[in-house]
Write a protein that holds these residues in place. Structure first.
Motif, PDB file in Angstrom:
ATOM      1  N   GLU A  66       0.825  -1.201   0.000  1.00  0.00           N
ATOM      2  CA  GLU A  66       0.000   0.000   0.000  1.00  0.00           C
ATOM      3  C   GLU A  66       0.865   1.258   0.000  1.00  0.00           C
ATOM      4  N   ASN A  67       1.939   1.225   0.762  1.00  0.00           N
ATOM      5  CA  ASN A  67       2.854   2.371   0.795  1.00  0.00           C
ATOM      6  C   ASN A  67       3.490   2.594  -0.568  1.00  0.00           C
ATOM      7  N   LYS A  90       1.778   6.676  -6.953  1.00  0.00           N
ATOM      8  CA  LYS A  90       0.699   7.596  -7.317  1.00  0.00           C
ATOM      9  C   LYS A  90       1.147   9.034  -7.108  1.00  0.00           C
ATOM     10  N   TRP A  91       1.807   9.274  -5.964  1.00  0.00           N
ATOM     11  CA  TRP A  91       2.349  10.610  -5.679  1.00  0.00           C
ATOM     12  C   TRP A  91       3.354  11.014  -6.753  1.00  0.00           C
ATOM     13  N   SER A 145      -2.974   5.257 -12.298  1.00  0.00           N
ATOM     14  CA  SER A 145      -2.531   6.301 -11.383  1.00  0.00           C
ATOM     15  C   SER A 145      -1.060   6.166 -11.029  1.00  0.00           C
ATOM     16  N   SER A 146      -0.422   5.050 -11.430  1.00  0.00           N
ATOM     17  CA  SER A 146       0.987   4.816 -11.133  1.00  0.00           C
ATOM     18  C   SER A 146       1.873   5.451 -12.194  1.00  0.00           C
ATOM     19  N   GLU A 206       2.260   1.718  -3.523  1.00  0.00           N
ATOM     20  CA  GLU A 206       1.238   2.221  -4.438  1.00  0.00           C
ATOM     21  C   GLU A 206       1.000   3.711  -4.215  1.00  0.00           C
ATOM     22  N   SER A 207       0.975   4.124  -2.959  1.00  0.00           N
ATOM     23  CA  SER A 207       0.787   5.546  -2.647  1.00  0.00           C
ATOM     24  C   SER A 207       1.956   6.373  -3.162  1.00  0.00           C
ATOM     25  N   PHE A 208       3.168   5.820  -3.010  1.00  0.00           N
ATOM     26  CA  PHE A 208       4.363   6.522  -3.471  1.00  0.00           C
ATOM     27  C   PHE A 208       4.346   6.693  -4.989  1.00  0.00           C
TER      28      PHE A 208
END
Length: 462
Positions: free
Chosen positions: A7-8, A14-15, A31-32, A10-12
Motif C-alpha cells: 500500500e505504501n 501515485k504521488w 494512477s501509477s 502504491e501511494s508513493f
C-alpha cells in the motif's frame, strides 16, 4: 511483499505520477508512474527490490523521466522559509560529504560524528523529534541521502530523484569503457596519448575529446536541460521481467561498500593496493592511486612501469626512462625480478591476515546458514559453536557472552549485524583473491621467461 508495504508503494507511485514522473512519453494508463516500461519487482539474489522491464526494452530507449520540479535539491528545500532562515545561521555546514579516508572505516565514523555534532544545533532549532536527533538516526539519514544523490549541473550538492533511486547498480560493461583498456585505468596507449598532450603536442586532442564523451556515458542517466528533466535510458536490450540496472559510474568494491552499502562478486573496476616502499613512489611520476593490481590479478600499467624502473640500478634509470614510459620490457631478467617482487609482496600481505581465503569462504557459509537457523528457532545452537574471529565479533556486539552464553535478541537485530559483517568478510575475501590471482599471473610470467630462455639456449647450442 507485506500488505502495508504494498500500500505504501502504491501511494508513493501515485504521488510520483502526480509530480509528472513517468516511464513513458505517453499519458499514464493508471494512477501509477510505472507500468508501461518499468515495474517494481524483487530480486533476492541481485540487490533486493529493484525495477524490472514491464515489456521488452531496446538499448538506448528512454525508460524514465523525472521533471525538474520533482527533484529534491538544496534549492527546492530552501523555499521553506523556516528551514532557509535556520540554515543561513550555520554557514559552516557543508552541502556535500566527501570522505578523504576511504581506506579507514574509523575515520569515516569520526567524520560522521563531527558532521552530526555540527548539525545538532540546527536540527534542534527546527524542532525535530528527539528520536531523529540521535547519532544513529544521523548516520542512517546521511547514508540514505549520500547513496541516492544524483548529479545535477547547477548544484554540487546533487539531488534526490524520486523513483529514479529504485534502480540497482551494474558496473560499466564492455559497451562503455573496459577497465583495462581505458585512460582512467592506465591503458598504455592512452597514457602515451596523454603523455603527448602533456609534452605540448596537440595531435591527440580529438581522441581526448572522444574520451570525455565516453566517460560521460559511463552513467545511464542525466539531467537534460532541453526537456527540464532527469532522464534514464536502457543500458542494453532487456526482455520483459528482467531487472533493469543502472550504472552509477566506475567504482571499486571498497567505494561501493563505503558509499552504497553493497559490493559485487565480479566487479571489472575493482582493484587492490599493496604496500610500497617510499622510494618506489619517489622514483616515478605516476599518481599513487594509479599503482594498483587489476581485479584479474594483473599489475596496472603504472605499477608495472614503476617497478621496472625502481628495480633497475639507479645509475641506469635515466637511460631507460623512455622505454619505461612506452610500456616496454627492459630485459627478461628485469621482468623476472619485477614479477618475483610482486609475488613476494602479495604473499607477505596475505600472510598478515588472521584468516585465509578458505577460512573466509567457510565464515561466509556459516553466516549464510544463520538465517535458516533463526527461522527454525535454533539460532542459539549455531551461535554457540562460533569460535575465533566469529566469536569475538558476536561478543563485541553483545550477542553472546562467556557467563550466560547466547543472548536472545530479535532475529531481525541479529540479521542486521550479520549482514554488515558478511559484507566486510566478502570485501576482504575479494581483496585476497585479487592478490592470489596476481601471484598466479606473475608466477606464470616468470615460468614463461625461464622456459623461453631455456629454449633460446637450446637453439643456440643446436
Amino acid at each position: 511483499m507485506e500488505e502495508e508495504e504494498r500500500e505504501n508503494l502504491e501511494s508513493f507511485l501515485k504521488w510520483a505520477s502526480e509530480l509528472g514522473i513517468s516511464d513513458s512519453n505517453q499519458p499514464p494508463e493508471s494512477s501509477s508512474c510505472l507500468g508501461q516500461s518499468l515495474c517494481v519487482s524483487f530480486f533476492p539474489d541481485a540487490g533486493g527490490r529493484g525495477l524490472a522491464a514491464a515489456r521488452d526494452l531496446r538499448k538506448g530507449e528512454l525508460i524514465l523521466r523525472v521533471p525538474k520540479s520533482a527533484l529534491m535539491t538544496r534549492e527546492s528545500l530552501m523555499r521553506d522559509e523556516k528551514l532557509s532562515v535556520a540554515v543561513s545561521k550555520y554557514p559552516s555546514l557543508a552541502s556535500t560529504q566527501v570522505d578523504d579516508a576511504i581506506w579507514a572505516a574509523e575515520k569515516a565514523t569520526s567524520k560522521a560524528e563531527f558532521s552530526w555534532i555540527e548539525a545538532i544545533s540546527l536540527m534542534k532549532e527546527l524542532n525535530l523529534k528527539s528520536r531523529t536527533l540521535t547519532f544513529r538516526a544521523w548516520v542512517w539519514a546521511s547514508a540514505t541521502i549520500s547513496s541516492r544523490t544524483l548529479h545535477i549541473p547547477w548544484d554540487d550538492a546533487g539531488c534526490l530523484c524520486p523513483v529514479g533511486d529504485l534502480f540497482n547498480y551494474a558496473a560499466p560493461g564492455e559497451d562503455a569503457l573496459d577497465s583495462e583498456d581505458s585512460f582512467v585505468t592506465d591503458d598504455r596507449s592512452s597514457w602515451r596519448n596523454a603523455s603527448s598532450i602533456w609534452n605540448g603536442e596537440t595531435t591527440e586532442q580529438y581522441d581526448v575529446e572522444q574520451l570525455d564523451v565516453n566517460l560521460l556515458r559511463l552513467t545511464d542517466g542525466g539531467y537534460e536541460k532541453d526537456v527540464s528533466a532527469y532522464c534514464f535510458y536502457s543500458r542494453k536490450n532487456y526482455q520483459k521481467g528482467e531487472q533493469v540496472l543502472l550504472s552509477y559510474g566506475t567504482y571499486t568494491n571498497l567505494e561501493l561498500l563505503e558509499h552504497y552499502g553493497f559490493l559485487l562478486d565480479e566487479n571489472p573496476n575493482d582493484k587492490a593496493f599493496i604496500p610500497l616502499e617510499p622510494e618506489v613512489y619517489s622514483s616515478c611520476s605516476w599518481p599513487k592511486d594509479s599503482l594498483y593490481i587489476h581485479q584479474n590479478g594483473k599489475p596496472s600499467f603504472a605499477l608495472l612501469s614503476t617497478l621496472r624502473l625502481w628495480l633497475t640500478p639507479q645509475n641506469q634509470r635515466r637511460s631507460v626512462g623512455h622505454l619505461i614510459y612506452s610500456g616496454s620490457q627492459l630485459s627478461s631478467e628485469n621482468e623476472k625480478i619485477v614479477m618475483g617482487w610482486m609475488v613476494k609482496s602479495c604473499k607477505a600481505v596475505l600472510m598478515n591476515f588472521a584468516t585465509s581465503i578458505e577460512d573466509d569462504k567457510l565464515l561466509i557459509h556459516k553466516i549464510d546458514g544463520m538465517e535458516d537457523f533463526g527461522r527454525s528457532g535454533k539460532l542459539e545452537n549455531v551461535l554457540s559453536t562460533f569460535e575465533g574471529e566469529a566469536r569475538a565479533f558476536l561478543e563485541n556486539r553483545c550477542l553472546i557472552n562467556e557467563e550466560s552464553g547466547v543472548k536472545l535478541l530479535e532475529f531481525r537485530v541479529i540479521r542486521r549485524y550479520m549482514e554488515k559483517w558478511k559484507l566486510a568478510v566478502q570485501w576482504r575475501l575479494r581483496y585476497k583473491r585479487i592478490l592470489a590471482d596476481c601471484i598466479t599471473h606473475c608466477t606464470d610470467v616468470i615460468n614463461k621467461i625461464v622456459s623461453d630462455n631455456r629454449s633460446a639456449m637450446r637453439a643456440k647450442h643446436s
